[in-house]
Enzyme design. Sequence first.
Site, PDB file in Angstrom:
ATOM      1  N   HIS A  48       0.810  -1.222   0.000  1.00 29.45           N
ATOM      2  CA  HIS A  48       0.000   0.000   0.000  1.00 29.45           C
ATOM      3  C   HIS A  48       0.838   1.264   0.000  1.00 29.45           C
ATOM      4  O   HIS A  48       0.298   2.363  -0.119  1.00 29.45           O
ATOM      5  CB  HIS A  48      -0.932   0.001   1.214  1.00 29.45           C
ATOM      6  N   ASP A  92       3.342   9.392  -1.113  1.00 32.75           N
ATOM      7  CA  ASP A  92       2.162   8.621  -0.734  1.00 32.75           C
ATOM      8  C   ASP A  92       1.966   7.502  -1.748  1.00 32.75           C
ATOM      9  O   ASP A  92       2.142   7.729  -2.951  1.00 32.75           O
ATOM     10  CB  ASP A  92       0.923   9.535  -0.756  1.00 32.75           C
TER      11      ASP A  92
END
Length: 479
Positions: free
Chosen positions: A164, A371
Amino acid sequence: MSRLVVVSNRLPSLRSGPNVGGPEAAAGGLAPAVLAALRRHAGSSWCGWTGRVAQDDETEALSQRIVRGVRFLGLPLTKVEVELYYNGYCNRTLWPLFHCFQDLVHVRLEEERAYRSVQRRFASAIAPQLRADDLLWVHDYHLLLFGRELREIGWTGRAGFFLHIPFPPLELFTLLADPADTLAALLEYDVVGFHVPRFAENYVQAATRLLGAAWDGTHLRWRGRVQRVGAFPVGIDLATFVPTPADLERSRRREVLGKVVGDRRVLVGVDRLDYTKGITERILAFEEFLRRSPEWRNRVVFLQIAAPSRTHVRAYHERRRQVETLVSRVNGELGEHDWMPIRYLYRAYSQDFLSDLYREADAALITPLRDGMNLVAKEFVAAQDPEHPGTLVLSRTAGAAEELREAVLVNPFVQSDLARGIHEALTMSESERRRRHRALFARVRAGTAEEWGRRFLGELERVGRITDPEAPAPSVMTS
Ligand code: ADQ
């Protein structure tokens, strides 16, 4: 259809009841996406840490709960494991390293050992629950080695892994104590997925350079193993954020923000309080914007909501103090008796509240330094009123920027570029906002959470556990 077994570090918080309707995550994230996939596969389970700290002699106990057809198998961690494995290797080594925050990385062999031993313990607790034809889907950086531990116990079924967070460039990855060994463990999975091609490329480069694995554009081959590597961008659950006609009516009356900010414009930031999210850099850029464009003083408010996160890791409480000091300095220096430029809230809110807030705001500042994806960006787009959409200001360095190209893209490391993005968002014409929103929403709608699960598991079902007897067995190179 095969059963699906999901393994992640943490289980979602399990709340059931007439008004809740099942498990949810405290702060959004991957849980809705994973639950959608679990519900499509009958007899499925989700295994992970319950969040409870156990006594040393309790660690074998596996708790079980069934909520809306999904079996949740909970594993406890001891206090020492939480400190060495979770706060230590996961959040003081892997998290900063994979996000390229080299200065914050510390590598302690004792913590690395705890990281291995927790995964071995998880594997031996979960292995008896597995059937040969199950699909195993392992999530995130906490469990890089889990697949190998299961293989060592003798489980040979299909196993996929999804990361992730970003996979770092080679120079950073090699700062790990034993990078080749970590890659060798990852190669035990049949499918490895990342949010965007850039991260998959970094992983492939590491595997080819450090292990001598062969790459054919879709598969890595190494010592008889064949692994599918790909990009599977995660999405959101649209139904949670897309407004109903009643939502639109409320937001057109500005029920949430109107009382608080009057008719001032509102910029919103929503994040976990994490140094990767660029909150201090964003506040400094907002300050620069106000100093450079004094005509906006007293006409705009920046509302930053930061959810508490990893409060036992020093870098996190230091960052919290920095944010608080900065907010109070900027408000003190630039505020007026009737206007606070920044409103800062340190807490988690419900998704319904966030959805209303996104819609009533004029722009979102989603400016992480790095991110993996950033779901807030997609939630903001989905929540907009298509007739009067707000503007998304988004970091080029977030995975989401690869898809959401019609956002106002900024370089979060360059304060003046961020300030320029704020100005552009506040002065953009309504027709331009509508045009961009249409394009952004089409992308968010095409790549939902459900679609993400379907694509990843589709690959896992197709590939199976193929071995390649022809593949050479190159020796491990260390460069
Ligand atoms: P996170 O780093 O947690 O996730 P993000 O993708 O933005 O980041 O997800 C955060 C979730 O938490 C969102 O659903 C958001 O609504 C929610 N949230 C944030 N602040 C909140 C608050 N104050 N109150 C309530 N909810 C809040 C990791 C990776 C990301 C990747 C996701 C999913 O770091 O890059 O997108 O996993 O793969």
